[in-house]
Design an enzyme around this catalytic site. Structure first.
Site, PDB file in Angstrom:
ATOM      1  N   MET A 287       1.009  -2.497  -3.695  1.00 46.44           N
ATOM      2  CA  MET A 287      -0.377  -2.850  -3.716  1.00 46.44           C
ATOM      3  C   MET A 287      -1.070  -1.954  -4.886  1.00 46.44           C
ATOM      4  O   MET A 287      -2.256  -1.803  -4.862  1.00 46.44           O
ATOM      5  CB  MET A 287      -1.079  -2.588  -2.550  1.00 46.44           C
ATOM      6  CG  MET A 287      -0.422  -3.274  -1.233  1.00 46.44           C
ATOM      7  SD  MET A 287      -1.041  -2.548   0.251  1.00 46.44           S
ATOM      8  CE  MET A 287       0.129  -3.171   1.526  1.00 46.44           C
ATOM      9  N   SER A 288      -0.497  -1.810  -6.068  1.00 48.42           N
ATOM     10  CA  SER A 288      -1.245  -0.882  -6.890  1.00 48.42           C
ATOM     11  C   SER A 288      -0.365  -1.228  -8.330  1.00 48.42           C
ATOM     12  O   SER A 288       0.197  -2.216  -8.545  1.00 48.42           O
ATOM     13  CB  SER A 288      -0.998   0.674  -6.746  1.00 48.42           C
ATOM     14  OG  SER A 288       0.407   1.237  -6.682  1.00 48.42           O
TER      15      SER A 288
ATOM     16  N   HIS B 166      -3.740   9.836  -0.269  1.00 52.56           N
ATOM     17  CA  HIS B 166      -3.905   9.749  -1.719  1.00 52.56           C
ATOM     18  C   HIS B 166      -5.424  10.609  -2.129  1.00 52.56           C
ATOM     19  O   HIS B 166      -6.571  10.352  -1.855  1.00 52.56           O
ATOM     20  CB  HIS B 166      -4.557   8.319  -2.167  1.00 52.56           C
ATOM     21  CG  HIS B 166      -3.400   7.378  -1.842  1.00 52.56           C
ATOM     22  ND1 HIS B 166      -3.238   6.805  -0.597  1.00 52.56           N
ATOM     23  CD2 HIS B 166      -2.921   6.572  -2.618  1.00 52.56           C
ATOM     24  CE1 HIS B 166      -2.313   5.962  -0.661  1.00 52.56           C
ATOM     25  NE2 HIS B 166      -2.320   5.791  -1.938  1.00 52.56           N
TER      26      HIS B 166
ATOM     27  N   ASN C 213      10.861   1.291   1.927  1.00 58.32           N
ATOM     28  CA  ASN C 213      11.216   0.476   2.920  1.00 58.32           C
ATOM     29  C   ASN C 213      11.819  -0.915   2.361  1.00 58.32           C
ATOM     30  O   ASN C 213      11.453  -1.360   1.231  1.00 58.32           O
ATOM     31  CB  ASN C 213      10.261   0.068   3.673  1.00 58.32           C
ATOM     32  CG  ASN C 213       8.790  -0.373   2.910  1.00 58.32           C
ATOM     33  OD1 ASN C 213       8.244   0.447   2.413  1.00 58.32           O
ATOM     34  ND2 ASN C 213       8.786  -1.833   3.245  1.00 58.32           N
TER      35      ASN C 213
ATOM     36  N   HIS D 216       2.448   2.468   6.949  1.00 58.81           N
ATOM     37  CA  HIS D 216       2.041   3.662   6.054  1.00 58.81           C
ATOM     38  C   HIS D 216       2.729   5.093   6.367  1.00 58.81           C
ATOM     39  O   HIS D 216       2.962   5.722   5.413  1.00 58.81           O
ATOM     40  CB  HIS D 216       0.646   3.841   6.159  1.00 58.81           C
ATOM     41  CG  HIS D 216      -0.101   4.472   5.087  1.00 58.81           C
ATOM     42  ND1 HIS D 216       0.262   4.449   3.901  1.00 58.81           N
ATOM     43  CD2 HIS D 216      -0.705   5.590   5.120  1.00 58.81           C
ATOM     44  CE1 HIS D 216      -0.250   5.207   2.928  1.00 58.81           C
ATOM     45  NE2 HIS D 216      -0.809   6.104   3.666  1.00 58.81           N
TER      46      HIS D 216
ATOM     47  N   HIS E  37      -7.313   1.707  -4.890  1.00 61.13           N
ATOM     48  CA  HIS E  37      -6.625   0.632  -4.630  1.00 61.13           C
ATOM     49  C   HIS E  37      -7.755  -0.463  -4.577  1.00 61.13           C
ATOM     50  O   HIS E  37      -8.775  -0.304  -4.291  1.00 61.13           O
ATOM     51  CB  HIS E  37      -5.750   0.392  -3.597  1.00 61.13           C
ATOM     52  CG  HIS E  37      -4.689   1.592  -3.598  1.00 61.13           C
ATOM     53  ND1 HIS E  37      -4.949   2.948  -3.016  1.00 61.13           N
ATOM     54  CD2 HIS E  37      -3.465   1.294  -3.967  1.00 61.13           C
ATOM     55  CE1 HIS E  37      -3.788   3.508  -3.400  1.00 61.13           C
ATOM     56  NE2 HIS E  37      -2.917   2.753  -3.619  1.00 61.13           N
TER      57      HIS E  37
ATOM     58  N   ALA F 294       4.681   3.862  -4.427  1.00 64.29           N
ATOM     59  CA  ALA F 294       5.791   3.358  -3.420  1.00 64.29           C
ATOM     60  C   ALA F 294       5.681   1.993  -3.235  1.00 64.29           C
ATOM     61  O   ALA F 294       4.609   1.436  -3.187  1.00 64.29           O
ATOM     62  CB  ALA F 294       4.962   4.311  -2.190  1.00 64.29           C
TER      63      ALA F 294
ATOM     64  N   TYR G  86      -7.570  -2.924  -2.820  1.00 66.59           N
ATOM     65  CA  TYR G  86      -7.798  -3.297  -1.366  1.00 66.59           C
ATOM     66  C   TYR G  86      -8.900  -2.522  -0.650  1.00 66.59           C
ATOM     67  O   TYR G  86      -9.341  -2.647   0.476  1.00 66.59           O
ATOM     68  CB  TYR G  86      -6.547  -3.313  -0.331  1.00 66.59           C
ATOM     69  CG  TYR G  86      -5.885  -1.993  -0.268  1.00 66.59           C
ATOM     70  CD1 TYR G  86      -6.461  -0.971   0.491  1.00 66.59           C
ATOM     71  CD2 TYR G  86      -4.789  -1.704  -1.021  1.00 66.59           C
ATOM     72  CE1 TYR G  86      -5.810   0.364   0.574  1.00 66.59           C
ATOM     73  CE2 TYR G  86      -3.969  -0.401  -1.037  1.00 66.59           C
ATOM     74  CZ  TYR G  86      -4.539   0.546  -0.205  1.00 66.59           C
ATOM     75  OH  TYR G  86      -3.935   1.704  -0.235  1.00 66.59           O
ATOM     76  N   GLU G  87      -9.332  -1.298  -1.015  1.00 66.40           N
ATOM     77  CA  GLU G  87     -10.174  -0.336  -0.682  1.00 66.40           C
ATOM     78  C   GLU G  87     -11.809  -1.223  -1.047  1.00 66.40           C
ATOM     79  O   GLU G  87     -12.766  -0.637  -0.628  1.00 66.40           O
ATOM     80  CB  GLU G  87     -10.418   0.869  -1.365  1.00 66.40           C
ATOM     81  CG  GLU G  87      -9.272   1.256  -1.086  1.00 66.40           C
ATOM     82  CD  GLU G  87      -8.877   2.965  -1.487  1.00 66.40           C
ATOM     83  OE1 GLU G  87      -9.552   3.782  -1.382  1.00 66.40           O
ATOM     84  OE2 GLU G  87      -8.093   2.861  -2.762  1.00 66.40           O
TER      85      GLU G  87
ATOM     86  N   SER H 266       1.309   7.064  -3.604  1.00 63.49           N
ATOM     87  CA  SER H 266       1.534   7.567  -2.039  1.00 63.49           C
ATOM     88  C   SER H 266       2.558   8.435  -1.787  1.00 63.49           C
ATOM     89  O   SER H 266       3.700   8.171  -2.245  1.00 63.49           O
ATOM     90  CB  SER H 266       1.713   6.506  -1.227  1.00 63.49           C
ATOM     91  OG  SER H 266       0.797   5.359  -1.599  1.00 63.49           O
TER      92      SER H 266
HETATM   93  N1  HPA Z   1       4.721  -3.881   0.883  1.00 65.92           N
HETATM   94  C1  HPA Z   1       3.528  -3.339   0.237  1.00 65.92           C
HETATM   95  N2  HPA Z   1       3.264  -2.239  -0.349  1.00 65.92           N
HETATM   96  C2  HPA Z   1       4.214  -1.304  -0.041  1.00 65.92           C
HETATM   97  C3  HPA Z   1       5.387  -1.315   0.816  1.00 65.92           C
HETATM   98  C4  HPA Z   1       5.628  -2.807   1.201  1.00 65.92           C
HETATM   99  O1  HPA Z   1       6.492  -3.086   2.054  1.00 65.92           O
HETATM  100  N3  HPA Z   1       5.853  -0.260   0.783  1.00 65.92           N
HETATM  101  C5  HPA Z   1       5.462   0.699   0.203  1.00 65.92           C
HETATM  102  N4  HPA Z   1       3.917   0.152  -0.233  1.00 65.92           N
END
Ligand code: HPA
Length: 270
Positions: A207-208, A57, A231, A244, A79, A109, A81-82, A26
């Protein structure tokens, strides 16, 4: 085994013999600007590479040259989750193997679980925890690619980790090293989950990446994994809730360092 996909990609993109494939996470697509003589194949024409539905993406394979080395770039991963079947990820990685790829660079990310790893950092992944509850190797095993019970001891190839650390030092790019934990998503974590994952020994959450690396390890592809920390995890350093938008913005900011590092790596090791 499904060599048809590799043959199609090879034909369509005029692929010769790239050693390296890169999956761009991402907000990390700036790297594409470093690729010369680009040829693009949209996933739409490739049923084995399901299209991503997430903003930021894209879904395309890009083939071209970086510092005189052939590179195949996967811009826009899918992903779990999709709602994608994890087997789809296995098929995509096996096609890279069929194409003769030897090393896979995976970027993502991720949120920090470690107060010492601030947003904007580049974290070299030295191991992972699969907390997603999914596995792309579930189902019949194709022994052509690897064994039924695949070891994961050196899934993140130590030799590549050493090489990238040396390059980062030479180029004066700050990097840290740590363990990546994958959640299924799509929601961000609760503060209690963030505290638990940190106690598990993870440094970043996302998540990847883990499904791709599991398959890469199965079919003996070397792997280099890099997280761009966008973050702090929920509740850590009394941060605001992750979003996001923040993830994309921070990934874009940190991507100059990542692009520089990847380019130098390909120049020397691609
Ligand atoms: N959690 C999960 N996935 C992420 C995060 C997060 O804080 N930041 C970027 N992708």
């Amino acid at each position: 085994m499904n060599n048809g996909v590799a043959a199609f990609i090879k034909d369509y993109l005029g692929v010769k013999s790239p050693k390296t494939a890169i999956i761009l996470g991402s907000g990390l697509k700036d790297f594409i600007d470093n690729i010369e003589d680009k040829k693009v194949l949209k996933y739409k024409s490739l049923p084995e590479f399901p299209e991503s539905t997430v903003e930021g993406h894209n879904g395309e394979l890009i083939y071209g040259m970086v510092e005189g080395k052939e590179v195949l770039c996967i811009n826009g991963r899918v992903h779990l989750y999709e709602g994608n079947n994890p087997r789809k990820i296995a098929e995509a990685i096996y096609s890279l193997k069929d194409l003769g790829i030897e090393q896979l660079i995976v970027t993502n990310a991720a949120g920090s679980l470690n107060e010492k790893i601030a947003p904007g950092s580049l974290m070299l992944i030295n191991d992972h925890i699969n907390f997603s509850g999914r596995n792309p190797l579930v189902g019949p095993n194709d022994a052509h690619y690897g064994p039924r019970f695949s070891p994961m001891n050196n899934a993140y190839t130590p030799e590549l980790l050493e090489k990238i650390k040396k390059i980062a030092k030479q180029e004066k790019i700050d990097v840290c090293e740590g363990v990546y934990l994958m959640v299924l998503g799509p929601n961000f974590e609760t503060p209690a989950e963030v505290r638990m994952f940190a106690k598990f020994g993870a440094d970043a959450v996302g998540m990847s990446t883990v499904p791709e690396v599991i398959v890469a390890a199965h079919c003996s592809l070397k792997v280099l994994g890099i997280s761009v920390i966008t973050n702090y995890g929920a509740g850590l350093m009394s941060s605001l809730p992750p979003s996001h938008e923040e993830t994309l913005e921070m990934a874009n900011k940190a991507s100059a360092n990542l692009c520089h590092l990847l380019t130098e790596f390909i120049k020397k090791e691609g």
